[in-house]
Design an enzyme around this catalytic site. Structure first.
Site: not given
Ligand code: NAP
Length: 236
Positions: A139, A152
């Site tokens: 991130s 976080y």
């Molecule tokens: P999201 O839509 O909430 O998706 C999160 C994913 O992680 C889901 O598929 C969830 O699936 C999975 N997950 C969570 N806990 C888990 C566990 N214990 N075991 C296996 N899978 C797990 O979020 P996203 O925005 O796509 O985030 C993806 C990555 O990008 C993260 O690392 C986040 O920190 C990073 N990021 C996001 C942003 C943003 O603004 N969205 C910005 C910078 C970085 P299940 O719930 O089915 O397990």
């Protein structure tokens, strides 16, 4: 040409889902990992219907035995893991004194321990092959902080440090480690459904999928260490 076998954590929605879909069109056999069995089976079906190849594993990446048995199964079936996309992550945002120890464990376990467990499980086969590519979705807050983000940010700084050190360790063995540092992306990570008007300027999951695809397609002699992306509406 044989397909590349690529594990993607957090493939059920958001960034992971977009990455899995994109790579399934680009000579990758995608191994979909998330806890929600229904969502990843549905994605597996969608990818198969579109002519790609996918296999889903409903596991919790914080559980060492579940991670190891998934990777063992993939290696048994395909003989290799070419790429790992360490994407799954969660965030909880409060003042530091308001966090419970469970909050701390949950965020650290998914974001840091989960990346470690998946990496640990795939490394032996990558080392044996003298090749492989590990991509971390960290991130922009791996490199800056904000109020109510102490937990976080700590997890994302830790992820950044883990991948940076790992890169130094495995580069000479032919294994690449790349890290993507996104700013705001419109996913379920934020409150409510994606697609809301006030987030219309955010990055889209497909923008991160494009970055992953670009990184993985670099020629063999080129290592893209890191890529930071922000939406134009976000000041850095
Ligand atoms: P999201 O839509 O909430 O998706 C999160 C994913 O992680 C889901 O598929 C969830 O699936 C999975 N997950 C969570 N806990 C888990 C566990 N214990 N075991 C296996 N899978 C797990 O979020 P996203 O925005 O796509 O985030 C993806 C990555 O990008 C993260 O690392 C986040 O920190 C990073 N990021 C996001 C942003 C943003 O603004 N969205 C910005 C910078 C970085 P299940 O719930 O089915 O397990």
């Amino acid at each position: 040409m044989d397909k590349l076998v690529t594990l993607i954590s957090g493939a059920s929605r958001g960034i992971g889902r977009a990455v899995a879909t994109r790579l399934s069109h680009e000579n990758h056999f995608v191994v979909l990992i998330a806890r929600n069995a229904e969502e990843i089976s549905e994605l597996e079906f969608e990818i198969d219907e579109a002519g790609g190849k996918a296999q889903s594993f409903a596991i919790d990446i914080t559980q060492p035995e579940q991670v190891q048995s998934t990777v063992d199964q993939v290696i048994k079936d395909f003989g290799r893991v070419n790429c790992l996309i360490n994407n799954a992550g969660v965030g909880i945002f409060k003042s530091a004194d308001q966090f419970s120890t469970d909050d701390w464990d949950q965020v650290m376990d998914v974001n840091v321990k989960g990346s470690f467990l998946l990496t640990k499980a795939v490394l032996p086969s990558m080392k044996a092959a003298g090749a492989g590519h590990i991509v971390g979705i960290a991130s922009d807050v791996s490199k800056r902080t904000f109020a109510n983000g102490s937990l976080y940010c700590a997890s994302k700084y830790a992820q950044h440090a883990f991948f940076e050190a790992l890169r130094r360790e495995v580069r000479s063995l032919g294994i690449k480690v790349s890290v993507i540092y996104p700013g705001l992306v419109d996913t379920y990570f934020h409150d409510g459904e994606p697609g809301q008007e006030h987030r219309s300027g955010y990055l889209q999951p497909r923008d991160i999928a494009d970055a992953v695809s670009y990184i993985l397609q670099a020629p063999k002699h080129v290592l893209i260490d890191e890529l930071m992306l922000h939406p134009m509406c976000q000041e850095w």
